[in-house]
Design a protein around this motif. Structure first.
Motif, mmCIF file in Angstrom:
data_model
loop_
_atom_site.group_PDB
_atom_site.id
_atom_site.type_symbol
_atom_site.label_atom_id
_atom_site.label_comp_id
_atom_site.label_asym_id
_atom_site.label_seq_id
_atom_site.Cartn_x
_atom_site.Cartn_y
_atom_site.Cartn_z
ATOM 1 N N LYS A 101 30.665 34.933 41.531
ATOM 2 C CA LYS A 101 31.051 35.909 40.498
ATOM 3 C C LYS A 101 31.507 37.216 41.149
ATOM 4 O O LYS A 101 32.495 37.830 40.719
ATOM 5 C CB LYS A 101 29.875 36.168 39.560
ATOM 6 C CG LYS A 101 29.476 34.974 38.712
ATOM 7 C CD LYS A 101 28.236 35.287 37.877
ATOM 8 C CE LYS A 101 27.776 34.084 37.071
ATOM 9 N NZ LYS A 101 26.512 34.353 36.330
ATOM 10 N N LEU A 102 30.788 37.656 42.178
ATOM 11 C CA LEU A 102 31.152 38.887 42.873
ATOM 12 C C LEU A 102 32.504 38.741 43.557
ATOM 13 O O LEU A 102 33.338 39.661 43.524
ATOM 14 C CB LEU A 102 30.068 39.225 43.906
ATOM 15 C CG LEU A 102 30.265 40.498 44.723
ATOM 16 C CD1 LEU A 102 30.151 41.732 43.831
ATOM 17 C CD2 LEU A 102 29.237 40.572 45.847
ATOM 18 N N TYR A 103 32.737 37.608 44.176
ATOM 19 C CA TYR A 103 33.996 37.326 44.873
ATOM 20 C C TYR A 103 35.170 37.384 43.899
ATOM 21 O O TYR A 103 36.220 37.980 44.190
ATOM 22 C CB TYR A 103 33.879 35.954 45.540
ATOM 23 C CG TYR A 103 35.059 35.505 46.365
ATOM 24 C CD1 TYR A 103 36.027 36.385 46.835
ATOM 25 C CD2 TYR A 103 35.200 34.159 46.695
ATOM 26 C CE1 TYR A 103 37.104 35.942 47.599
ATOM 27 C CE2 TYR A 103 36.255 33.707 47.458
ATOM 28 C CZ TYR A 103 37.214 34.600 47.901
ATOM 29 O OH TYR A 103 38.272 34.151 48.659
ATOM 30 N N ILE A 104 34.993 36.788 42.716
ATOM 31 C CA ILE A 104 36.071 36.787 41.716
ATOM 32 C C ILE A 104 36.381 38.209 41.239
ATOM 33 O O ILE A 104 37.545 38.569 41.019
ATOM 34 C CB ILE A 104 35.679 35.887 40.528
ATOM 35 C CG1 ILE A 104 35.686 34.410 40.959
ATOM 36 C CG2 ILE A 104 36.621 36.099 39.342
ATOM 37 C CD1 ILE A 104 35.208 33.454 39.885
ATOM 38 N N SER A 105 35.340 39.042 41.087
ATOM 39 C CA SER A 105 35.537 40.394 40.550
ATOM 40 C C SER A 105 35.997 41.406 41.593
ATOM 41 O O SER A 105 36.339 42.540 41.241
ATOM 42 C CB SER A 105 34.226 40.896 39.920
ATOM 43 O OG SER A 105 33.232 41.099 40.926
ATOM 44 N N GLU A 155 38.646 41.934 43.333
ATOM 45 C CA GLU A 155 40.002 42.480 43.224
ATOM 46 C C GLU A 155 40.105 43.582 42.188
ATOM 47 O O GLU A 155 40.916 44.504 42.317
ATOM 48 C CB GLU A 155 40.974 41.347 42.880
ATOM 49 C CG GLU A 155 42.429 41.779 42.846
ATOM 50 C CD GLU A 155 43.371 40.630 42.575
ATOM 51 O OE1 GLU A 155 44.607 40.872 42.519
ATOM 52 O OE2 GLU A 155 42.899 39.486 42.418
ATOM 53 N N THR A 156 39.269 43.533 41.160
ATOM 54 C CA THR A 156 39.369 44.506 40.064
ATOM 55 C C THR A 156 38.327 45.618 40.149
ATOM 56 O O THR A 156 38.306 46.496 39.286
ATOM 57 C CB THR A 156 39.201 43.776 38.718
ATOM 58 O OG1 THR A 156 37.919 43.114 38.686
ATOM 59 C CG2 THR A 156 40.301 42.752 38.518
ATOM 60 N N ARG A 157 37.503 45.615 41.171
ATOM 61 C CA ARG A 157 36.482 46.657 41.299
ATOM 62 C C ARG A 157 37.127 47.983 41.707
ATOM 63 O O ARG A 157 38.126 48.003 42.449
ATOM 64 C CB ARG A 157 35.441 46.264 42.345
ATOM 65 C CG ARG A 157 34.628 45.037 41.984
ATOM 66 C CD ARG A 157 33.668 44.682 43.109
ATOM 67 N NE ARG A 157 32.661 45.704 43.276
ATOM 68 C CZ ARG A 157 31.472 45.685 42.687
ATOM 69 N NH1 ARG A 157 31.143 44.670 41.895
ATOM 70 N NH2 ARG A 157 30.602 46.653 42.882
ATOM 71 N N PRO A 158 36.572 49.112 41.266
ATOM 72 C CA PRO A 158 37.133 50.414 41.682
ATOM 73 C C PRO A 158 37.012 50.656 43.177
ATOM 74 O O PRO A 158 37.877 51.287 43.776
ATOM 75 C CB PRO A 158 36.294 51.425 40.890
ATOM 76 C CG PRO A 158 35.678 50.655 39.772
ATOM 77 C CD PRO A 158 35.478 49.265 40.281
ATOM 78 N N GLN A 159 35.947 50.162 43.783
ATOM 79 C CA GLN A 159 35.730 50.377 45.217
ATOM 80 C C GLN A 159 36.396 49.248 46.006
ATOM 81 O O GLN A 159 36.019 48.080 45.855
ATOM 82 C CB GLN A 159 34.226 50.433 45.534
ATOM 83 C CG GLN A 159 33.518 51.650 44.977
ATOM 84 C CD GLN A 159 33.314 51.587 43.469
ATOM 85 O OE1 GLN A 159 33.037 50.528 42.923
ATOM 86 N NE2 GLN A 159 33.461 52.724 42.806
ATOM 87 N N GLN A 160 37.337 49.603 46.859
ATOM 88 C CA GLN A 160 38.159 48.607 47.532
ATOM 89 C C GLN A 160 38.083 48.667 49.058
ATOM 90 O O GLN A 160 38.875 48.030 49.745
ATOM 91 C CB GLN A 160 39.619 48.776 47.106
ATOM 92 C CG GLN A 160 39.886 48.402 45.662
ATOM 93 C CD GLN A 160 39.846 46.901 45.439
ATOM 94 O OE1 GLN A 160 40.553 46.137 46.079
ATOM 95 N NE2 GLN A 160 38.989 46.469 44.512
ATOM 96 N N ALA A 161 37.139 49.420 49.607
ATOM 97 C CA ALA A 161 37.096 49.583 51.061
ATOM 98 C C ALA A 161 36.890 48.255 51.782
ATOM 99 O O ALA A 161 37.545 47.979 52.797
ATOM 100 C CB ALA A 161 35.993 50.572 51.449
ATOM 101 N N ILE A 162 35.978 47.429 51.294
ATOM 102 C CA ILE A 162 35.709 46.148 51.956
ATOM 103 C C ILE A 162 36.918 45.228 51.831
ATOM 104 O O ILE A 162 37.319 44.569 52.803
ATOM 105 C CB ILE A 162 34.455 45.487 51.353
ATOM 106 C CG1 ILE A 162 33.229 46.360 51.619
ATOM 107 C CG2 ILE A 162 34.248 44.090 51.924
ATOM 108 C CD1 ILE A 162 31.954 45.866 50.946
ATOM 109 N N ARG A 163 37.507 45.192 50.661
ATOM 110 C CA ARG A 163 38.674 44.337 50.459
ATOM 111 C C ARG A 163 39.832 44.787 51.343
ATOM 112 O O ARG A 163 40.536 43.958 51.945
ATOM 113 C CB ARG A 163 39.079 44.349 48.986
ATOM 114 C CG ARG A 163 40.081 43.269 48.620
ATOM 115 C CD ARG A 163 40.127 43.043 47.112
ATOM 116 N NE ARG A 163 41.068 41.997 46.791
ATOM 117 C CZ ARG A 163 42.360 42.202 46.522
ATOM 118 N NH1 ARG A 163 42.834 43.452 46.524
ATOM 119 N NH2 ARG A 163 43.165 41.200 46.239
ATOM 120 N N GLU A 164 40.057 46.085 51.447
ATOM 121 C CA GLU A 164 41.122 46.596 52.313
ATOM 122 C C GLU A 164 40.846 46.265 53.775
ATOM 123 O O GLU A 164 41.757 45.922 54.529
ATOM 124 C CB GLU A 164 41.261 48.109 52.130
ATOM 125 C CG GLU A 164 41.844 48.534 50.794
ATOM 126 C CD GLU A 164 43.258 48.016 50.584
ATOM 127 O OE1 GLU A 164 44.042 48.022 51.566
ATOM 128 O OE2 GLU A 164 43.583 47.592 49.467
#
Length: 375
Positions: free
Chosen positions: A338-342, A344-353
């Motif tokens: 569930k966390l993995y799916i969400s 992309e839409t989370r306000p905090q994007q440091a880890i994804r970047e």
């Protein structure tokens, strides 16, 4: 509260915390050029000092009292602090603003208590998962900090990720720092929201000293807060931190278990980095991930990564090594999915970047599976 800052698929540790080749290389880009703002919503950074009832004055910029005033084991009640420790005794503020001390510790029995604790530790070391349980934060600890919300903690951890990236620190340093942060807040009460970033910076400072060969200097950590806090404040907070955690800084982390699992049953670089990405995402949320042992979280991240890439799950070699069955892992795996799916839409994007980089095989761009192969 606004903490904004801003290769190939081989071994990650070889590229982290690379030592400078010269004095010139050691100079980082000035913090002002990085467009990182400090906790905007976390106001109250004006660093108000308060006086002791005995007349001694704290520094105008002091966030907590001098260590001579902050007597953890004696549980003083003569002065006010921004951090209240409840490990040895619980110190809270009554509605009138007066301190109320609930003593659960007697100085005369200190040695006996410590000896008994050490004995219990040695006797219980053989218990399954004991060490993991001993160093886990309390899941509901934010209830003891009325000024701090889960959203503030998420923003703080996101900012810590950016600091770790900027100074090219190890992934283990981040995992240690978040563990220290959560354990510190578990053992204290009424930490002010204006001091939350100071607590997070101290956690990073201690973790870097513990883990890195070339940790950033004290002034560099002060710079990460845009000099909202002083060196003296950070050193004081470091001292408080170590006392509260009783210098127990060696803890098992999800990152360590993942590295161990990969060494036992190797996977491709994409799977390994995807597992590390999912594991770091779990650092953002207290609920439900503080409920799980680090080894279970690592197993869930491993399974999610291998299923996403090649539709496999938990290999027999890791089942034999850990004793975990897929049924043991499913609850954690479901929450991680569930966390993995969400993400992309989370306000905090440091880890994804961070994981969009070629160094990490751009795994944060991989589409997560829509469903898992079990209910």
């Amino acid at each position: 509260m606004n903490f904004s800052t801003s290769a190939h698929c081989g071994s990650l540790s070889s590229k982290e915390n690379i030592p400078p080749s010269s004095k010139t290389d050691a100079v980082l880009v000035p913090r002002a050029k990085l467009d990182r703002s400090v906790l905007a919503v976390l106001s109250e950074n004006e660093q108000r000092g308060r006086s002791c009832s005995q007349g001694s004055q704290f520094s105008k910029h002091s966030s907590i009292s001098d260590s001579s005033q902050l007597t953890f084991f004696g549980c003083p009640s003569s002065s006010s602090y921004d951090v209240f420790v409840e490990e040895a005794c619980e110190v809270v503020l009554a509605a009138s603003g007066q301190e109320v001390v609930s003593g659960r510790y007697h100085p005369d029995s200190k040695s006996a208590n410590l000896q008994s604790e050490d004995l219990r530790f040695l006797l219980e070391l053989s218990s399954s998962g004991f060490v993991q349980m001993r160093f886990r934060p309390k899941p509901g600890y934010l209830e003891k900090h009325p000024e701090i919300t889960n959203g503030m903690r998420v923003i703080l951890v996101d900012w810590m990720v950016e600091v770790v990236q900027e100074y090219r620190l190890r992934s283990q340093t981040l995992h240690l720092a978040v563990n220290y942060l959560d354990r510190f807040l578990s053992c204290t009460t009424y930490v002010k929201r204006g001091k939350l970033q100071l607590v997070g910076t101290a956690a990073l400072l201690i973790a870097a000293k513990y883990e890195e060969i070339f940790p950033p200097q004290l002034n560099e950590f002060v710079d990460t807060t845009d000099r909202t806090y002083t060196k003296k404040q950070l050193v004081r907070m470091e001292h408080v931190f170590l006392r509260v955690l009783a210098f127990r800084m060696t803890v098992p982390t999800v990152n360590q278990f993942l590295r161990l699992f990969v060494s036992i049953h190797s996977v491709c670089g994409t799977e390994e980095n995807l597992a590390l990405y999912v594991a770091e995402l779990s650092l953002l949320e207290i609920d439900p991930f503080l409920e799980y042992r680090p080894s279970i979280l690592a197993a869930g991240a491993y399974c999610l990564a291998t299923y996403t890439v090649n539709k496999s799950l938990w290999p027999d070699s890791l089942h034999a090594f850990t004793g975990y069955t897929i049924a043991d892992i499913v609850p954690c795996l479901t929450d991680l999915h569930k966390l993995y799916i969400s993400a992309e839409t989370r306000p905090q994007q440091a880890i994804r970047e961070k994981y969009k980089s070629s160094k990490y095989c751009r795994v944060s761009l991989i589409t997560p599976p829509a469903v898992l192969p079990f209910p």
